[in-house]
Design a protein around this motif. Structure first.
Motif, PDB file in Angstrom:
ATOM      1  N   MET A  50       0.884  -1.302  -0.093  1.00  0.00           N
ATOM      2  CA  MET A  50       0.036   0.165  -0.079  1.00  0.00           C
ATOM      3  C   MET A  50       0.767   1.286   0.076  1.00  0.00           C
ATOM      4  O   MET A  50       1.904   1.105   0.461  1.00  0.00           O
ATOM      5  CB  MET A  50      -0.894  -0.074   1.410  1.00  0.00           C
ATOM      6  N   ALA A  51       0.317   2.456  -0.686  1.00  0.00           N
ATOM      7  CA  ALA A  51       1.191   3.513  -0.724  1.00  0.00           C
ATOM      8  C   ALA A  51       1.656   3.830   0.714  1.00  0.00           C
ATOM      9  O   ALA A  51       2.530   4.476   0.728  1.00  0.00           O
ATOM     10  CB  ALA A  51       0.135   4.620  -1.460  1.00  0.00           C
ATOM     11  N   ASN A  52       0.846   3.923   1.834  1.00  0.00           N
ATOM     12  CA  ASN A  52       1.105   4.841   2.853  1.00  0.00           C
ATOM     13  C   ASN A  52       1.966   3.535   3.744  1.00  0.00           C
ATOM     14  O   ASN A  52       2.630   4.014   4.940  1.00  0.00           O
ATOM     15  CB  ASN A  52      -0.219   4.832   3.824  1.00  0.00           C
ATOM     16  N   LYS A  53       2.492   2.657   3.125  1.00  0.00           N
ATOM     17  CA  LYS A  53       3.722   1.721   3.650  1.00  0.00           C
ATOM     18  C   LYS A  53       4.940   1.827   3.021  1.00  0.00           C
ATOM     19  O   LYS A  53       5.909   1.630   3.810  1.00  0.00           O
ATOM     20  CB  LYS A  53       3.163   0.290   3.438  1.00  0.00           C
ATOM     21  N   ILE A  54       4.823   2.824   2.135  1.00  0.00           N
ATOM     22  CA  ILE A  54       6.452   3.391   1.595  1.00  0.00           C
ATOM     23  C   ILE A  54       7.012   4.465   2.554  1.00  0.00           C
ATOM     24  O   ILE A  54       6.293   5.281   2.797  1.00  0.00           O
ATOM     25  CB  ILE A  54       6.108   3.748   0.193  1.00  0.00           C
ATOM     26  N   PRO A  55       7.952   4.229   2.958  1.00  0.00           N
ATOM     27  CA  PRO A  55       8.570   5.453   3.646  1.00  0.00           C
ATOM     28  C   PRO A  55       8.853   6.669   2.799  1.00  0.00           C
ATOM     29  O   PRO A  55       9.075   6.414   1.703  1.00  0.00           O
ATOM     30  CB  PRO A  55      10.046   4.707   4.276  1.00  0.00           C
ATOM     31  N   ARG A  56       8.794   7.788   3.709  1.00  0.00           N
ATOM     32  CA  ARG A  56       9.057   9.011   2.827  1.00  0.00           C
ATOM     33  C   ARG A  56      10.429   8.966   2.360  1.00  0.00           C
ATOM     34  O   ARG A  56      11.449   8.588   2.893  1.00  0.00           O
ATOM     35  CB  ARG A  56       8.796  10.160   3.730  1.00  0.00           C
ATOM     36  N   VAL A  57      10.710   9.438   1.028  1.00  0.00           N
ATOM     37  CA  VAL A  57      12.078   9.290   0.339  1.00  0.00           C
ATOM     38  C   VAL A  57      12.677  10.633   0.784  1.00  0.00           C
ATOM     39  O   VAL A  57      12.246  11.625   0.591  1.00  0.00           O
ATOM     40  CB  VAL A  57      11.615   9.307  -1.024  1.00  0.00           C
ATOM     41  N   PRO A  58      13.884  10.320   1.287  1.00  0.00           N
ATOM     42  CA  PRO A  58      14.823  11.474   1.705  1.00  0.00           C
ATOM     43  C   PRO A  58      15.238  12.370   0.600  1.00  0.00           C
ATOM     44  O   PRO A  58      15.151  11.658  -0.309  1.00  0.00           O
ATOM     45  CB  PRO A  58      15.897  10.851   2.463  1.00  0.00           C
ATOM     46  N   VAL A  59      15.609  13.318   0.823  1.00  0.00           N
ATOM     47  CA  VAL A  59      16.124  14.275   0.064  1.00  0.00           C
ATOM     48  C   VAL A  59      17.887  14.483  -0.013  1.00  0.00           C
ATOM     49  O   VAL A  59      18.141  14.701   1.217  1.00  0.00           O
ATOM     50  CB  VAL A  59      15.624  15.551  -0.059  1.00  0.00           C
ATOM     51  N   ARG A  60      18.535  14.166  -0.742  1.00  0.00           N
ATOM     52  CA  ARG A  60      19.790  14.285  -0.689  1.00  0.00           C
ATOM     53  C   ARG A  60      20.476  15.619  -0.542  1.00  0.00           C
ATOM     54  O   ARG A  60      19.605  16.620  -1.155  1.00  0.00           O
ATOM     55  CB  ARG A  60      20.597  13.634  -2.197  1.00  0.00           C
ATOM     56  N   GLU A  61      21.363  15.896   0.391  1.00  0.00           N
ATOM     57  CA  GLU A  61      21.816  17.355   0.394  1.00  0.00           C
ATOM     58  C   GLU A  61      23.326  17.238   0.438  1.00  0.00           C
ATOM     59  O   GLU A  61      23.963  16.428   0.544  1.00  0.00           O
ATOM     60  CB  GLU A  61      21.249  17.748   2.112  1.00  0.00           C
ATOM     61  N   GLN A  62      23.846  18.532   0.454  1.00  0.00           N
ATOM     62  CA  GLN A  62      25.135  18.906   0.683  1.00  0.00           C
ATOM     63  C   GLN A  62      25.828  18.352   2.180  1.00  0.00           C
ATOM     64  O   GLN A  62      24.970  18.675   3.042  1.00  0.00           O
ATOM     65  CB  GLN A  62      25.806  20.398   0.515  1.00  0.00           C
ATOM     66  N   ASP A  63      26.705  17.977   2.138  1.00  0.00           N
ATOM     67  CA  ASP A  63      27.386  17.707   3.565  1.00  0.00           C
ATOM     68  C   ASP A  63      27.518  18.975   4.470  1.00  0.00           C
ATOM     69  O   ASP A  63      28.033  20.225   3.802  1.00  0.00           O
ATOM     70  CB  ASP A  63      28.981  17.101   3.372  1.00  0.00           C
ATOM     71  N   PRO A  64      26.965  18.858   5.638  1.00  0.00           N
ATOM     72  CA  PRO A  64      27.022  20.384   6.295  1.00  0.00           C
ATOM     73  C   PRO A  64      28.223  20.829   6.631  1.00  0.00           C
ATOM     74  O   PRO A  64      28.239  22.222   6.301  1.00  0.00           O
ATOM     75  CB  PRO A  64      26.526  19.901   7.879  1.00  0.00           C
ATOM     76  N   LYS A  65      29.309  20.167   6.729  1.00  0.00           N
ATOM     77  CA  LYS A  65      30.706  20.879   6.935  1.00  0.00           C
ATOM     78  C   LYS A  65      31.464  21.352   5.544  1.00  0.00           C
ATOM     79  O   LYS A  65      31.837  22.501   5.727  1.00  0.00           O
ATOM     80  CB  LYS A  65      31.769  19.711   7.337  1.00  0.00           C
ATOM     81  N   VAL A  66      30.618  20.896   4.410  1.00  0.00           N
ATOM     82  CA  VAL A  66      31.211  21.595   3.167  1.00  0.00           C
ATOM     83  C   VAL A  66      30.400  22.705   2.994  1.00  0.00           C
ATOM     84  O   VAL A  66      30.856  23.837   2.544  1.00  0.00           O
ATOM     85  CB  VAL A  66      31.101  20.355   2.035  1.00  0.00           C
ATOM     86  N   ARG A  67      28.865  22.593   2.912  1.00  0.00           N
ATOM     87  CA  ARG A  67      28.052  23.583   2.625  1.00  0.00           C
ATOM     88  C   ARG A  67      28.062  24.789   3.511  1.00  0.00           C
ATOM     89  O   ARG A  67      27.930  25.994   3.205  1.00  0.00           O
ATOM     90  CB  ARG A  67      26.627  23.114   2.571  1.00  0.00           C
ATOM     91  N   ALA A  68      28.788  24.798   4.732  1.00  0.00           N
ATOM     92  CA  ALA A  68      28.847  25.736   5.603  1.00  0.00           C
ATOM     93  C   ALA A  68      30.006  26.772   5.218  1.00  0.00           C
ATOM     94  O   ALA A  68      29.852  27.863   5.701  1.00  0.00           O
ATOM     95  CB  ALA A  68      29.145  25.359   7.099  1.00  0.00           C
ATOM     96  N   ARG A  69      30.631  26.540   4.178  1.00  0.00           N
ATOM     97  CA  ARG A  69      31.584  27.243   3.514  1.00  0.00           C
ATOM     98  C   ARG A  69      31.299  27.674   2.274  1.00  0.00           C
ATOM     99  O   ARG A  69      32.270  28.298   1.577  1.00  0.00           O
ATOM    100  CB  ARG A  69      33.034  26.775   3.879  1.00  0.00           C
ATOM    101  N   ASN A  70      30.281  27.513   1.559  1.00  0.00           N
ATOM    102  CA  ASN A  70      29.922  27.884   0.263  1.00  0.00           C
ATOM    103  C   ASN A  70      28.389  28.388   0.185  1.00  0.00           C
ATOM    104  O   ASN A  70      27.490  28.080   1.226  1.00  0.00           O
ATOM    105  CB  ASN A  70      30.157  26.709  -0.606  1.00  0.00           C
ATOM    106  N   PHE A  71      27.989  28.839  -0.921  1.00  0.00           N
ATOM    107  CA  PHE A  71      26.658  29.309  -1.000  1.00  0.00           C
ATOM    108  C   PHE A  71      25.911  28.448  -2.273  1.00  0.00           C
ATOM    109  O   PHE A  71      24.906  28.962  -2.591  1.00  0.00           O
ATOM    110  CB  PHE A  71      26.929  30.886  -1.470  1.00  0.00           C
TER     111      PHE A  71
END
Length: 473
Positions: free
Chosen positions: A1-22
């Motif tokens: 069933m559709a509600n048994k599928i877990p929410r698909v996570p969103v890929r993001e920049q690594d926090p240590k990397v993105r904290a130094r770029n825009f």
């Protein structure tokens, strides 16, 4: 069933990397991730998500198209109600609006409506031949239909979300729409207030604005209504039959405490405008900006998070000072989470009482007092109460005040018959009609600082009211 599928996570920049770029923090969904997430939708008979959306996008309909892989059809569904889907998919507080109404969120995770909207909009911009940028004629079945010109002229003041939404609807209905923008770039708060790492300007915002202009809307920058020209001139000399005021709320507030006039004290509005609109974060721009070595941002809303995360990227060790607890933070949960990941500290239940300066008139620290929560105030949040004798000093050389903003009074002061509320907003009814016939208003210019999507909803309501007003003349 559709509600048994877990929410698909969103890929993001690594926090240590993105904290130094825009660069943008979130990478968004790819095709396979979007289709899987879309398959979670239950397609409720009474979709509460639609009522939770201020512009009433037919959410289950566009999600159904995504699940089936027909992204062009999904774009067409969204385009019927939203002129800024790539923007809204990134910055709107879906958790308290559409996703907050999703029934899957009762016992689990709601469908990622905002991330799916962003995916469709980004796909559309990457496929202009089949996306909204194709701008089909009224006879086509494509995403956007534009009626033949009806010969009526409407002026829109401000090119932020309210103005763009109002102009889009009116243009689709055949009106000749001209937007007047005070700054040198269109976009309003989307351009000057939201950092590049949340909303890329050229890759995303400008494409959305270009799509609005492709409907036939013209935008003129560097025009300050009330100075360059006034509203009466628009009616009497330039032949406009109605005016929509969507000038936002760009007047910053301060605390009124000692030391706020020291060098190194900024409003978040100025700090973000220098960085976002005037590109101070880029080495090839000469815009001056001072983040200092240790920055304190006073406030707990989305703008405070934006200012703090910007200061961090500019090299400052950054702390957010907020007078209530984390449970009362008005910022989006996602923004608070990202700020913490990036290394920003939070001094909660803390309130500044004085900014301290050195012998040269520069900030050297901020004297604060600890707070505790008392009885709820008018908004329902518990009021912060100072704890006697709990004063302490936070060392810093930059203070950024993020305490909210108010509408600029210029237009009301230069337009006879236009009334303002006690808080400085224009008086307007639910449809956007002001106290002056032919003048309509919406968004932050009426309500004070709010969200992008609420401003868009107000712009769309005003467009309908303008249409009815002109047809009834």
């Amino acid at each position: 069933m559709a509600n048994k599928i877990p929410r698909v996570p969103v890929r993001e920049q690594d926090p240590k990397v993105r904290a130094r770029n825009f660069e943008e923090v979130s990478y968004g969904y790819n095709k396979e991730e979007a289709m899987l997430e879309a398959s979670r939708c239950l397609h409720c008979k009474k979709p509460l998500c639609v009522t939770g959306c201020p512009v009433n996008i037919r959410i289950p309909d566009f999600i159904e198209q995504v699940a089936g892989g027909d992204f062009s059809a999904a774009a067409a569904v969204i385009a019927a109600d939203s002129s800024l889907p790539a923007v809204c998919g990134r910055v709107c507080p879906q958790e308290t609006q559409c996703e907050g109404k999703c029934v899957l969120g009762v016992k689990g995770e709601p469908v990622a409506i905002g991330k799916l909207e962003r995916f469709v909009a980004d796909w559309q911009h990457g496929n202009p031949a089949t996306g909204r940028d194709a701008l089909p004629s009224p006879a086509d079945n494509g995403p956007v239909s534009v009626a033949p010109s009806n010969g009526h002229k409407v002026a829109v003041i401000g090119s932020g979300p309210a103005g763009l939404a109002c102009a889009s609807d009116l243009a689709k209905w055949g009106y000749q729409v001209h937007i007047f923008e005070a700054l040198h770039k269109a976009g309003g708060v989307l351009a000057y207030g939201i950092p590049e790492f949340r909303l890329p300007k050229e890759k995303v915002l400008q494409k959305e604005i270009d799509a609005v202009m492709a409907l036939g809307v013209t935008i003129e920058t560097d025009v300050i209504i009330g100075r360059t020209v006034n509203i009466d001139d628009l009616f009497d000399k330039e032949g406009y039959e109605a005016v929509f005021v969507g000038t936002g709320a760009g007047l910053p507030r301060f605390m009124g405490i000692p030391g706020e006039n020291l060098n190194g004290v900024f409003s978040a509005n100025e700090f973000l405008t220098r960085n976002n609109l005037m590109k101070a974060f880029r080495d090839d721009y000469m815009t001056p900006i001072h983040a200092g070595n240790r920055a304190c941002v006073v406030g707990g809303g989305n703008v405070a998070m934006d200012a703090a995360r910007t200061a961090l990227r500019l090299g400052a060790d950054t702390t957010i000072v907020y007078r209530r607890s984390e449970a009362e933070l008005p910022a989006r949960r996602e923004e608070v989470h990202h700020a913490k990941e990036e290394g920003i500290r939070f001094e909660l239940l803390t309130n500044p009482v004085e900014i301290l300066g050195d012998e040269n008139g520069w900030v050297r620290g901020m004297k604060c007092i600890r707070m505790e929560l008392g009885e709820p105030d008018a908004s329902g949040r518990r009021s912060p109460v100072p704890i006697p004798g709990s004063e302490f000093v936070v060392e810093c050389d930059t203070v950024i005040m993020s305490l909210g903003t108010s509408p600029n009074p210029l237009i009301a002061k230069t337009t006879p018959g236009l009334e303002r509320t006690r808080k400085g907003g224009l008086v307007a009814d639910e449809a956007g009609a002001t106290t002056r016939p032919g003048i309509f208003a919406g968004g932050d210019a009426v309500t004070g600082a709010a969200t992008v999507i609420l401003a868009m909803g107000a712009g769309r309501k005003a467009a309908s009211a303008i249409d009815a007003y002109i047809k009834g003349k």
